[in-house]
Design an enzyme around this catalytic site. Structure first.
Site, PDB file in Angstrom:
ATOM      1  N   THR A  23      56.942 100.562 -59.154  1.00 38.35           N
ATOM      2  CA  THR A  23      57.052 102.014 -58.920  1.00 38.35           C
ATOM      3  C   THR A  23      58.304 102.604 -59.552  1.00 38.35           C
ATOM      4  OG1 THR A  23      58.098 101.485 -56.821  1.00 38.35           O
ATOM      5  CG2 THR A  23      55.739 101.996 -56.753  1.00 38.35           C
ATOM      6  N   SER A  52      56.859 101.513 -50.516  1.00 35.58           N
ATOM      7  CA  SER A  52      55.814 101.913 -51.477  1.00 35.58           C
ATOM      8  C   SER A  52      54.487 101.208 -51.228  1.00 35.58           C
ATOM      9  CB  SER A  52      56.274 101.591 -52.900  1.00 35.58           C
ATOM     10  OG  SER A  52      57.512 102.179 -53.164  1.00 35.58           O
ATOM     11  N   CYS A 138      69.199  97.063 -72.246  1.00 37.78           N
ATOM     12  CA  CYS A 138      68.493  98.014 -73.129  1.00 37.78           C
ATOM     13  C   CYS A 138      69.283  98.391 -74.389  1.00 37.78           C
ATOM     14  CB  CYS A 138      68.095  99.263 -72.353  1.00 37.78           C
ATOM     15  SG  CYS A 138      69.290  99.796 -71.130  1.00 37.78           S
ATOM     16  N   GLN A 165      74.176 106.611 -73.780  1.00 28.37           N
ATOM     17  CA  GLN A 165      73.056 106.078 -73.001  1.00 28.37           C
ATOM     18  C   GLN A 165      72.436 107.133 -72.086  1.00 28.37           C
ATOM     19  OE1 GLN A 165      75.441 101.916 -72.655  1.00 28.37           O
ATOM     20  NE2 GLN A 165      73.801 102.150 -71.165  1.00 28.37           N
ATOM     21  N   LYS A 224      78.062  93.206 -71.075  1.00 29.70           N
ATOM     22  CA  LYS A 224      76.701  92.719 -71.377  1.00 29.70           C
ATOM     23  C   LYS A 224      76.466  92.730 -72.883  1.00 29.70           C
ATOM     24  CE  LYS A 224      74.723  94.632 -67.164  1.00 29.70           C
ATOM     25  NZ  LYS A 224      73.931  95.746 -66.628  1.00 29.70           N
ATOM     26  N   HIS A 253      68.304 105.834 -75.703  1.00 32.15           N
ATOM     27  CA  HIS A 253      69.716 105.517 -75.939  1.00 32.15           C
ATOM     28  C   HIS A 253      70.021 105.638 -77.435  1.00 32.15           C
ATOM     29  CE1 HIS A 253      69.792 104.230 -71.904  1.00 32.15           C
ATOM     30  NE2 HIS A 253      69.953 102.928 -72.029  1.00 32.15           N
ATOM     31  N   ASN A 320      64.760 103.594 -74.271  1.00 37.96           N
ATOM     32  CA  ASN A 320      65.286 102.491 -73.446  1.00 37.96           C
ATOM     33  C   ASN A 320      64.251 101.953 -72.471  1.00 37.96           C
ATOM     34  OD1 ASN A 320      66.094 105.282 -72.505  1.00 37.96           O
ATOM     35  ND2 ASN A 320      66.317 104.153 -70.585  1.00 37.96           N
TER      36      ASN A 320
HETATM   37  N1  LIG Z   1      65.987 101.816 -66.849  1.00 36.63           N
HETATM   38  C1  LIG Z   1      66.196 101.103 -67.952  1.00 36.63           C
HETATM   39  O1  LIG Z   1      66.290 101.627 -69.082  1.00 36.63           O
HETATM   40  C2  LIG Z   1      66.329  99.620 -67.867  1.00 36.63           C
HETATM   41  C3  LIG Z   1      66.375  98.907 -69.050  1.00 36.63           C
HETATM   42  C4  LIG Z   1      66.481  97.522 -69.003  1.00 36.63           C
HETATM   43  C5  LIG Z   1      66.536  96.900 -67.782  1.00 36.63           C
HETATM   44  N2  LIG Z   1      66.484  97.625 -66.624  1.00 36.63           N
HETATM   45  C6  LIG Z   1      66.523  96.894 -65.360  1.00 36.63           C
HETATM   46  O2  LIG Z   1      65.247  96.989 -64.727  1.00 36.63           O
HETATM   47  C7  LIG Z   1      65.424  96.998 -63.304  1.00 36.63           C
HETATM   48  C8  LIG Z   1      64.717  98.220 -62.706  1.00 36.63           C
HETATM   49  O3  LIG Z   1      65.261  99.380 -63.246  1.00 36.63           O
HETATM   50  P1  LIG Z   1      64.606 100.818 -63.079  1.00 36.63           P
HETATM   51  O4  LIG Z   1      65.412 101.672 -63.954  1.00 36.63           O
HETATM   52  O5  LIG Z   1      63.122 100.790 -63.235  1.00 36.63           O
HETATM   53  O6  LIG Z   1      64.957 101.145 -61.518  1.00 36.63           O
HETATM   54  P2  LIG Z   1      64.251 102.164 -60.488  1.00 36.63           P
HETATM   55  O7  LIG Z   1      63.587 103.296 -61.197  1.00 36.63           O
HETATM   56  O8  LIG Z   1      65.292 102.467 -59.485  1.00 36.63           O
HETATM   57  O9  LIG Z   1      63.105 101.271 -59.797  1.00 36.63           O
HETATM   58  C9  LIG Z   1      63.398 100.137 -59.014  1.00 36.63           C
HETATM   59  C10 LIG Z   1      62.101  99.432 -58.660  1.00 36.63           C
HETATM   60  O10 LIG Z   1      62.407  98.225 -57.976  1.00 36.63           O
HETATM   61  C11 LIG Z   1      61.746  98.230 -56.703  1.00 36.63           C
HETATM   62  N3  LIG Z   1      62.537  97.481 -55.743  1.00 36.63           N
HETATM   63  C12 LIG Z   1      63.826  97.700 -55.388  1.00 36.63           C
HETATM   64  N4  LIG Z   1      64.215  96.772 -54.479  1.00 36.63           N
HETATM   65  C13 LIG Z   1      63.144  95.957 -54.272  1.00 36.63           C
HETATM   66  C14 LIG Z   1      62.903  94.837 -53.447  1.00 36.63           C
HETATM   67  N5  LIG Z   1      63.842  94.341 -52.624  1.00 36.63           N
HETATM   68  N6  LIG Z   1      61.673  94.249 -53.469  1.00 36.63           N
HETATM   69  C15 LIG Z   1      60.694  94.748 -54.283  1.00 36.63           C
HETATM   70  N7  LIG Z   1      60.871  95.817 -55.095  1.00 36.63           N
HETATM   71  C16 LIG Z   1      62.081  96.405 -55.087  1.00 36.63           C
HETATM   72  C17 LIG Z   1      61.587  99.694 -56.359  1.00 36.63           C
HETATM   73  O11 LIG Z   1      60.577  99.866 -55.394  1.00 36.63           O
HETATM   74  P3  LIG Z   1      60.484 101.201 -54.453  1.00 36.63           P
HETATM   75  O12 LIG Z   1      59.957 102.317 -55.351  1.00 36.63           O
HETATM   76  O13 LIG Z   1      59.517 100.803 -53.404  1.00 36.63           O
HETATM   77  O14 LIG Z   1      61.872 101.480 -53.966  1.00 36.63           O
HETATM   78  C18 LIG Z   1      61.197 100.239 -57.737  1.00 36.63           C
HETATM   79  O15 LIG Z   1      59.852  99.896 -58.019  1.00 36.63           O
HETATM   80  C19 LIG Z   1      66.922  96.934 -63.061  1.00 36.63           C
HETATM   81  O16 LIG Z   1      67.273  95.578 -62.880  1.00 36.63           O
HETATM   82  C20 LIG Z   1      67.502  97.461 -64.348  1.00 36.63           C
HETATM   83  O17 LIG Z   1      68.794  96.976 -64.605  1.00 36.63           O
HETATM   84  C21 LIG Z   1      66.371  98.966 -66.640  1.00 36.63           C
END
Ligand SMILES: NC(=O)c1ccc[n+]([C@@H]2O[C@H](COP(=O)([O-])OP(=O)(O)OC[C@H]3O[C@@H](n4cnc5c(N)ncnc54)[C@H](OP(=O)(O)O)[C@@H]3O)[C@@H](O)[C@H]2O)c1
Length: 344
Positions: A23, A52, A138, A165, A224, A253, A320
């Site tokens: 999500t 969710s 990213c 970014q 990183k 980015h 990204n």
């Molecule tokens: N955004 C980027 O550009 C990017 C790029 C590379 C890597 N990342 C990495 O990808 C990951 C997610 O990033 P995002 O940007 O998508 O974050 P986000 O929009 O905040 O989404 C977080 C997701 O993780 C779920 N979640 C959180 N805690 C959880 C748990 N304990 N058990 C199961 N699900 C859980 C959330 O579920 P709910 O909706 O139910 O809260 C949501 O689906 C991070 O590690 C981030 O560093 C992000």
């Protein structure tokens, strides 16, 4: 279709895939990317928090809660993007149940036993994996696609990178913060106080993206890029200076890159190397808005740095959420589905 996509389609159409963090902004893009690329899956199961659970997603999928009652059995591949804490708690449990995990968080990238893979750059690193594969950060991801062809040809001695970014790099809460602050300013109201970032991001630029560890004058985002660049290019000698900056862009980015090569490189040859590199498109001045929704990395403003005989500068832009996260994870899954290479 790429060779890996074709091979994957031929080898198996029965894969069960878990998407953990389904999500979130990356998870949502991952589900979309799996659909768009016709990933050969029998079933895709989205996981998120209890909050969710039961939510219906596009494609008729229903979110399951990732908790002690969750059934982890029968998955071939699990794509994780739910933060490093969730990956540390759950990724190995999926591996123990037989899945290969591709993890988007920073949890395992520094582990020497875990390959850190950019699909166009170092797919060979997948060989002999032990069930866990890390997707790079990213900003590092798009940097690798742009500079690997030059590194391969003439070596890179030193890199100076400044990032611009976007806010989606911090997830969905950060996007709400940007929208709320921007809307309030446009309406002439007091913007809500920042909660995700230390300073307002609406109408602002934050000159330190990421967090500072105690005693460190670089942010974790900067660390990183330094660490991951050397691991992916398998070259510990590269000098790297990085400043990571957060800008009020929703998606995409941008990187200002200056690099010094080991051997001389004519600027015409640099243009040729970039024009023929996989996953890379050369444009005059790429922008995040034009890169949004695209899987490629865009490079422009490739020019000689007149201050040094072996240096050049360039501008590198990518979505990204796509190549920086979801697309690369799915490309790795395609390589795994095609059976290259098997788990050790
Ligand atoms: N955004 C980027 O550009 C990017 C790029 C590379 C890597 N990342 C990495 O990808 C990951 C997610 O990033 P995002 O940007 O998508 O974050 P986000 O929009 O905040 O989404 C977080 C997701 O993780 C779920 N979640 C959180 N805690 C959880 C748990 N304990 N058990 C199961 N699900 C859980 C959330 O579920 P709910 O909706 O139910 O809260 C949501 O689906 C991070 O590690 C981030 O560093 C992000």
């Amino acid at each position: 279709m790429t060779a890996a996509q074709m091979a994957a389609a031929q080898v198996s159409d029965r894969l069960r895939v878990a998407v953990v963090g389904a999500t979130g902004v990356v998870g949502t893009t991952m589900l979309q990317t799996l659909r768009e690329r016709s990933f050969p899956s029998a079933e895709i199961v989205p996981f998120a928090t209890e909050r969710s659970a039961g939510r219906r997603l596009a494609g008729g999928l229903t979110v399951r809660a990732l908790n002690d009652g969750a059934d982890l059995s029968g998955f071939d591949i699990a794509l994780f993007s739910a933060g490093a804490g969730t990956s540390r708690a759950w990724a190995r449990r999926f591996v123990e149940h037989g899945a290969t995990v591709v993890d988007n968080s920073s949890a395992f990238r520094r582990d020497p036993e875990v390959p850190l893979v950019v699909s166009e750059v170092n797919p060979h690193a997948l060989a002999g994996h032990r069930g866990l594969i890390a997707n790079p950060n990213c900003s590092t991801m798009q940097l690798m696609v742009a500079i690997a062809p030059i590194h391969r040809a003439v070596g890179i001695e030193r890199l100076v990178v400044s990032t611009y970014q976007s806010v989606s790099g911090t997830g969905k809460a950060a996007l709400s913060e940007l929208d709320g602050q921007t809307r309030a300013r446009l309406d002439g109201a007091d913007p809500p106080a920042p909660e995700v970032y230390p300073e307002p991001i609406g109408y602002n630029v934050i000159g330190a993206a990421g967090n500072f560890a105690p005693g460190d004058d670089h942010t974790d985002e900067e660390r990183k890029m330094m660490f991951e660049t050397r691991k992916i290019l398998e070259d510990e000698e590269i000098g790297i200076a990085v400043t990571c900056v957060r800008v009020p862009v929703r998606v995409g980015h941008s990187l200002a890159v200056n690099l010094q090569t080991r051997e001389p490189l004519a600027i015409e040859r640099a243009h040729e190397l970039l024009a023929t590199a996989p996953g890379l498109i050369v444009e005059h001045v790429p922008t995040p808005l034009r890169a949004e929704g695209r899987d490629e990395v865009f490079v422009g403003r490739v020019r000689r740095d007149e201050s040094h005989p072996r240096a050049l500068s360039m501008w590198v832009v990518a979505d990204n959420l796509r190549k920086g996260a979801a697309t690369n994870a799915v490309q790795i899954a395609e390589l795994l589905a095609a059976g290259v290479p098997a788990r050790a």
